[in-house]
Every structure is written in C-alpha cells, then in structure tokens.
Design an enzyme around this catalytic site. Sequence first.
Site, PDB file in Angstrom:
ATOM      1  CE1 TYR A 142      -3.184   1.579  -0.826  1.00  0.00           C
ATOM      2  CE2 TYR A 142      -5.166   0.235  -0.977  1.00  0.00           C
ATOM      3  CZ  TYR A 142      -3.912   0.461  -0.445  1.00  0.00           C
ATOM      4  OH  TYR A 142      -3.398  -0.419   0.461  1.00  0.00           O
ATOM      5  CE  LYS A 189      11.107   9.067   1.586  1.00  0.00           C
ATOM      6  NZ  LYS A 189      12.132   8.633   2.567  1.00  0.00           N
ATOM      7  CG  ASP A 221      12.314   7.006   5.594  1.00  0.00           C
ATOM      8  OD1 ASP A 221      11.653   7.931   6.114  1.00  0.00           O
ATOM      9  OD2 ASP A 221      13.364   7.217   4.945  1.00  0.00           O
ATOM     10  CG  ASP A 245      -2.231  -1.296   3.246  1.00  0.00           C
ATOM     11  OD1 ASP A 245      -3.036  -1.932   3.946  1.00  0.00           O
ATOM     12  OD2 ASP A 245      -1.548  -1.816   2.344  1.00  0.00           O
ATOM     13  CG  ASP A 249      -0.827  -5.112   7.697  1.00  0.00           C
ATOM     14  OD1 ASP A 249      -1.978  -4.651   7.898  1.00  0.00           O
ATOM     15  OD2 ASP A 249      -0.607  -6.110   6.988  1.00  0.00           O
TER      16      ASP A 249
HETATM   17  C1  IPM Z   1      -6.574  -3.145   4.257  1.00  0.00           C
HETATM   18  C2  IPM Z   1      -6.304  -4.128   3.162  1.00  0.00           C
HETATM   19  C3  IPM Z   1      -6.815  -3.554   1.850  1.00  0.00           C
HETATM   20  C4  IPM Z   1      -6.033  -2.287   1.572  1.00  0.00           C
HETATM   21  C5  IPM Z   1      -6.739  -4.534   0.661  1.00  0.00           C
HETATM   22  C6  IPM Z   1      -7.483  -5.811   0.938  1.00  0.00           C
HETATM   23  C7  IPM Z   1      -7.227  -3.904  -0.614  1.00  0.00           C
HETATM   24  O1  IPM Z   1      -4.942  -4.448   3.111  1.00  0.00           O
HETATM   25  O2  IPM Z   1      -7.755  -2.804   4.477  1.00  0.00           O
HETATM   26  O3  IPM Z   1      -5.623  -2.707   4.901  1.00  0.00           O
HETATM   27  O4  IPM Z   1      -4.918  -2.338   1.027  1.00  0.00           O
HETATM   28  O5  IPM Z   1      -6.537  -1.222   1.899  1.00  0.00           O
HETATM   29 MG    MG Z   2      -3.790  -3.602   4.686  1.00  0.00          MG
END
Ligand code: IPM
Ligand code: MG
Length: 371
Positions: A142, A189, A221, A245, A249
């Site tokens: 990042y 990884k 993975d 990240d 999700d």
């Molecule tokens: C999160 C979001 C952020 C990230 C984006 C909005 C930059 O997806 O907080 O998970 O990738 O960290």
């Molecule tokens: Mg995110």
Amino acid sequence: MKYTIAVIPGDGIGPEVTEQAKKALNAVADVYDHTFIYKEAIMGACAIDATGNPLPNETLKVCSASDAILFGAIGHPKYDNDPTAKVRPEQGLLRLRKELGLFCNVRPVKAYEQLIDNSPLKREIIEGTDISIYRELTGGIYFGIKELSDDGQIAFDGCSYTVEEIERIAHLAFKEAQTRRKKLTLIDKANVLETSRLWRKTVTALANQYPDVALDFLFVDNAAMQMILNPKQFDVILTENLFGDIISDEASVIGGSIGLLASASVGKENALFEPIHGSFPQATGKNIANPLASILSAAMLLNHLGLHKEANAIERAVQKSLSLEITTEDLNKTHPFTTSKVGDFIADYIENQDDSILNFKNIHMGQSTII
Ligand code: IPM
Ligand code: MG
C-alpha cells in the site's frame, strides 16, 4: 468524563451511518453522564470537491487533537472508473492512517446467532465463529514505491516491511490471543515473498515471549480457502496490509452482512474507528444502508477510551435490534427498517435499556413501507 471525538462522515452512505453512530454515542453520554464534543471534518471525494485535497490539513489537525476519530466511508464511482485520476478519495484515508501512525487495524468477525441463516455459508460451518483479525495498516505494498513507465506499458508497486513494523503489531496480536483462545495464525505467502519470510522469522522469534499462545502459519491462498471451509479454526489472525484487506472482506460473509463489521485502527497516539464497508454509492441518500457496522465502531471507540460498560450497552442494543429484526434491507428482506429508524431504536434501547420493551409496540410503526 469529557471527550473530543473527531467525526469524518466521508462519502456515499458515510454521513447517514455515522449519524446513527452519533445517536448511539449521545444516548451513552446521556445515560452514563459523559460529554462527547464532536469536531466534524471532511475527507475523501467530498474533500476533493471542496478543496482539491482528499485530506485537508485542517482535518489532520482536528484528528490528531482528538481523543478518538469516528469515520464513515470513502470513495466515489467517478474516481473508481478513471484509472488516470491523479487525486483519489482513498488517498485521504491512506495518508491519515500513515500520518497518525495507525498501524494496527483490528477487525472482529463473529457469527451472530440471529443472522446465521443470512449467510450463504452453512450453519454448521459458521456457528460459533469468533475471529479477531489484526491487519498491519501503514506498511507493505500500500505504501511502497509506485511507478508507471513513461510509455504507460510497465507499472510497479513495491512492497517492503521492517522488523520493527512487524514486531509492534505482532506483540499486540499475541497479547490479544492471550485474552482469548490463545491461538495466533500468521497469514503470509512465505513460499514466494521475501517480505512474508521476514514476517514468519520475526513472529516466530517473538513467540517464546508468549509461551501460552499457540502460533501457526498459513499461506494466504490456503487461508482464503480455510476461511470458508472451517472458520472456527481461527482465533486471532495476524497479517500484512494487503492480505488483511482481502481476508477481512471475505470473512465478513460469515457475519451474514458486511454491514455489520466494525474496525479499529490504532496507533501510539491516535485511534480511528470505522465500518469496513465502503461508500455504497448506489444506496447514498436512500436511508437504506445498514448502520450497525458504524454503531459497532462507536462501541469499539468506547472500549478504546476505557468505557467498557458503555460499549457493552451499545453491543447489547445491536443484539436486540438483530433479535427483533429491527434491521435494514440487507438483513431484513421482508419488512426492512430505514437506516435512521435502526439508529433511533438503538439509541432508544440504550436510553431505556430493559424498560424499552414498552417502546417495541410502536417501533413497527416506523417500519419502511417504501422498500
Ligand atoms: C479498507 C478499505 C481501504 C483499504 C480502501 C478504501 C483504501 O478497503 O479499509 O479495507 O484498502 O484499506
Ligand atoms: Mg478493504
């Protein structure tokens, strides 16, 4: 007690959900006799529109002077679909994390009993899942060197980590595991990436300071697969920025809705609390977005300030809203409530606690008939 809370509603549904979190905080202030002074600031696409800068200096100042930061959401489709845009809303959040040194991102994932049948995953797989994800937030790909060749044919994103960056979050993850089921899984990884090998080596070296915690490792993975196959095997997960990240999700599916996942981003001096969901542009202004992730972020904020019974009052109110199905359309397809009605209910329940059974008779009057 008196606390200054920087509030950054942000983009899309951010303002709507943050408003509900403030309602919950105001109810807490009322019941437990605290004063929350909100300092509102802008960040993201709205800040680009107003100032040309996704993180104006004024916002940074307000945030660093606060006891805690409550943040909504960031992002706008006009930037997502334009790969040539030089300034992007997300840069505001990334810079804020970096400038304030918010290196430790905590994302709790729980299968709420009331929502188990909402998840596309089977009940027997997710029932009882309780994971705490520790995602490194200010390093890795990042924040590495980014390059695009002059002819636009080659792009480069560098990824680096230092031992110090790994150690400071690893200590926090080990400590968290000590208060829970005493298991820590490092996701990396290491069969391919040099940075991952440094993570493994560094975390392994720290493990002898935490002899009561069982440390294990998974390649990312495989971890992505295990999260769906058998999420109960996880207690605390520790991982780098990009993997965290993605995995978080994915893990949100276990909870039945991404609209429920709160997060804390903590540094030495400051701390920011935000839902993990995005700005959900399609829902903006419609009063349909799920405010529970933002409300639960407010609970994490209170815990951070040491206000544990106050945080608990919010969590109980959220549980109640789930049990009574006073929830938005992502969770309640047949009789959804609006964002603001869910917020009103939560605030009301905090104010009245167990007595609020009296109010339940009327709550369905507020139910949306539009959707
Ligand atoms: C999160 C979001 C952020 C990230 C984006 C909005 C930059 O997806 O907080 O998970 O990738 O960290
Ligand atoms: Mg995110």
